[in-house]
Design an enzyme around this catalytic site. Sequence first.
Site, PDB file in Angstrom:
ATOM      1  N   ARG A   1      84.501 -22.377  15.663  1.00  0.00           N
ATOM      2  CA  ARG A   1      84.357 -23.096  16.951  1.00  0.00           C
ATOM      3  C   ARG A   1      84.040 -22.091  18.057  1.00  0.00           C
ATOM      4  NH1 ARG A   1      86.887 -27.932  17.839  1.00  0.00           N
ATOM      5  NH2 ARG A   1      85.792 -27.829  19.820  1.00  0.00           N
TER       6      ARG A   1
ATOM      7  N   ASP B   1      89.443 -36.240   8.201  1.00  0.00           N
ATOM      8  CA  ASP B   1      90.031 -36.113   9.543  1.00  0.00           C
ATOM      9  C   ASP B   1      91.203 -37.096   9.610  1.00  0.00           C
ATOM     10  OD1 ASP B   1      90.418 -35.565  12.257  1.00  0.00           O
ATOM     11  OD2 ASP B   1      88.701 -36.753  12.936  1.00  0.00           O
TER      12      ASP B   1
ATOM     13  N   HIS C   1      81.844 -35.703  18.201  1.00  0.00           N
ATOM     14  CA  HIS C   1      82.432 -34.358  18.355  1.00  0.00           C
ATOM     15  C   HIS C   1      81.379 -33.346  17.878  1.00  0.00           C
ATOM     16  CE1 HIS C   1      85.321 -31.371  19.052  1.00  0.00           C
ATOM     17  NE2 HIS C   1      86.229 -31.634  18.138  1.00  0.00           N
TER      18      HIS C   1
ATOM     19  N   GLN D   1      82.132 -29.553  16.993  1.00  0.00           N
ATOM     20  CA  GLN D   1      82.877 -29.385  15.740  1.00  0.00           C
ATOM     21  C   GLN D   1      81.940 -29.430  14.538  1.00  0.00           C
ATOM     22  OE1 GLN D   1      86.511 -29.034  15.248  1.00  0.00           O
ATOM     23  NE2 GLN D   1      85.588 -28.305  13.354  1.00  0.00           N
TER      24      GLN D   1
ATOM     25  N   ARG E   1      86.126 -33.125  27.608  1.00  0.00           N
ATOM     26  CA  ARG E   1      86.724 -33.901  26.504  1.00  0.00           C
ATOM     27  C   ARG E   1      87.293 -35.155  27.142  1.00  0.00           C
ATOM     28  NH1 ARG E   1      90.657 -32.037  21.641  1.00  0.00           N
ATOM     29  NH2 ARG E   1      88.597 -31.464  20.883  1.00  0.00           N
TER      30      ARG E   1
ATOM     31  N   CYS F   1      88.622 -30.705  10.553  1.00  0.00           N
ATOM     32  CA  CYS F   1      88.474 -30.147  11.909  1.00  0.00           C
ATOM     33  C   CYS F   1      89.799 -29.684  12.495  1.00  0.00           C
ATOM     34  CB  CYS F   1      87.779 -31.159  12.814  1.00  0.00           C
ATOM     35  SG  CYS F   1      88.701 -32.695  13.050  1.00  0.00           S
TER      36      CYS F   1
END
Length: 304
Positions: free
Chosen positions: A289, A221, A130, A133, A103, A261
Amino acid sequence: MKSDFLCLSDWTASELDAIFTLTRELKEKQKQGIAHPLLAGKTLGMIFEKSSTRTRISFEVGMYQLGGHALFLSSGTTQIGRGEPIKDTARVMSRYVDGIMIRTYSQSDISELAEYADIPVINALTDSYHPCQVMADLFTVLEHKDSYADQVYCWIGDGNNMANSWINAAAVFGFELRVATPRGYEADSRIVERAQQRGAKILFTNDPLEAAAGADVLNTDVWASMGQEEEQARREADFVGFQLNSEVVAAAKADCLVLHCLPAHRGEEISDEVIEGPNSVVFDEAENRLHIQKAIMATLMAKG
Ligand code: CP
Ligand code: NVA
């Protein structure tokens, strides 16, 4: 040759479908307490240059459930944060571990890591994408709606890493996507262009209600992503009218799914009423996830 999971558009729909199938199998086994040590004796190195709750826990627990081991490597406590070149880190880690999850900020850092590593590299969020996700999100839709490719998806808010991955997903899977962003916060134009060249069916608008009209899945988000904290106040002003609230849900199908998310800022990009409401599946999404990443890791790392 090794495979990496850097960006959804590197994969075909049928390859990603196979990951969903494996996810279902692994989730079922985990729920029934049936061991599934597909990565027995293997180790994942997890590099974090940004914060995380879900990603760290789900990858670490996922490796344990697959019979392997995961190492948490933060940039603050490794030489990565002191400027050791990525290409050296890649080659050193390739001598110790069987896969790398990272990440970080720049997508080009991940590409360089993957180029120099002899082992699979998984993108666990960059400023650009991402992908894990969005795979978990699509799997959640599959579980609740029995299919994902024929649903109409709506993104409301920032044209950020999540929006970019949704745009890639629309290009790969061919589903209809509507993206509503405030002016000046549109998704990356190069990513949009590439998706459109692949025939993606995407409506871009500045009107959340236009995007939500009759949609099956609503998604949003945070307005300021990690690394944009200093822009929070300006963004709060610029994103007025872009909250996923009950008016937006009322414009979508009655049985629409609401995704986020997480982490969420209630009262900003989503109302408390909607995230806690009957259409919200955000905690199934968070759980998935774990299951989707186990399937991604098994797909990439079980060989060899
Ligand atoms: N959704 C997500 O990636 O959460 P974390 O930042 O907590 O890992
Ligand atoms: N867009 C958010 C996603 C967090 C999981 C961020 O990058 O901070």
